[in-house]
Design a protein around this motif. Structure first.
Motif, short mmCIF file in Angstrom:
data_model
loop_
_atom_site.label_atom_id
_atom_site.label_comp_id
_atom_site.label_asym_id
_atom_site.label_seq_id
_atom_site.Cartn_x
_atom_site.Cartn_y
_atom_site.Cartn_z
N CYS A 109 -3.02 1.29 -5.26
CA CYS A 109 -2.77 2.57 -4.61
C CYS A 109 -1.26 2.67 -4.37
N SER A 166 0.04 3.29 -1.73
CA SER A 166 0.31 2.63 -0.44
C SER A 166 0.67 1.16 -0.64
N HIS A 206 -6.46 -2.40 -0.79
CA HIS A 206 -7.37 -1.91 0.25
C HIS A 206 -8.47 -1.02 -0.30
N GLU A 207 -8.72 -1.09 -1.61
CA GLU A 207 -9.78 -0.28 -2.20
C GLU A 207 -10.49 -1.15 -3.23
ZN ZN Z 1 -4.90 3.58 -0.73
#
Ligand code: ZN
Length: 136
Positions: A37, A39, A58-59
């Motif tokens: 991501c 992020s 985080h995914e």
């Molecule tokens: Zn993300």
């Protein structure tokens, strides 16, 4: 297990880490797919400050490897997805309808922020019954 980490601002690497342990309400998930991501890039570039050897990501989806003694809805072998935000659902902010602010500002965002993320062979999920979804 292998983990892809932020060594420090601007530096990433693979590190060997122990497989995490599950508390009574938690699960350990074996990663089958994880997505990068923007992020993650912002994190490595310093957007949330210094982090040392923090596992990124985080995914993810995966297969439940272990569950804590109080987990009722999941068992080893279940295919699951987990969101980027994994609140502590009993806290005041979550109960008031703001789970992303669980415990502190953006406290629901734990993976690759305040705890190791999902870019590893296994990852830890707090409050598994509330923070995991079964894949069919
Ligand atoms: Zn993300």
């Amino acid at each position: 297990m292998k983990a892809f980490v932020m060594k420090e601002i601007g530096k990433v690497a693979f590190l060997e880490k122990p497989i995490p342990e599950a508390g009574p309400n938690d699960a350990i998930v074996k990663t089958t797919a994880a997505l990068v991501c923007t992020s993650d890039l912002h994190t490595v570039n310093g957007a949330i400050g210094q982090r040392k050897d923090l596992t990124l990501g985080h995914e993810a989806t995966g297969i439940v490897y272990k569950v804590g003694s109080q987990v009722k809805l999941f068992k080893p072998g279940d295919r699951v997805s987990v969101g980027a935000i994994t609140p502590d659902w009993g806290d005041i902010a979550s109960q008031a309808g703001y789970p992303s602010q669980s415990g502190q500002a953006l406290g629901g965002w734990k993976f690759s922020n305040t705890k190791d993320g999902v870019f590893a062979e296994y990852f830890h999920v707090n409050e598994a019954d509330a923070n995991l979804a079964k894949d069919s």
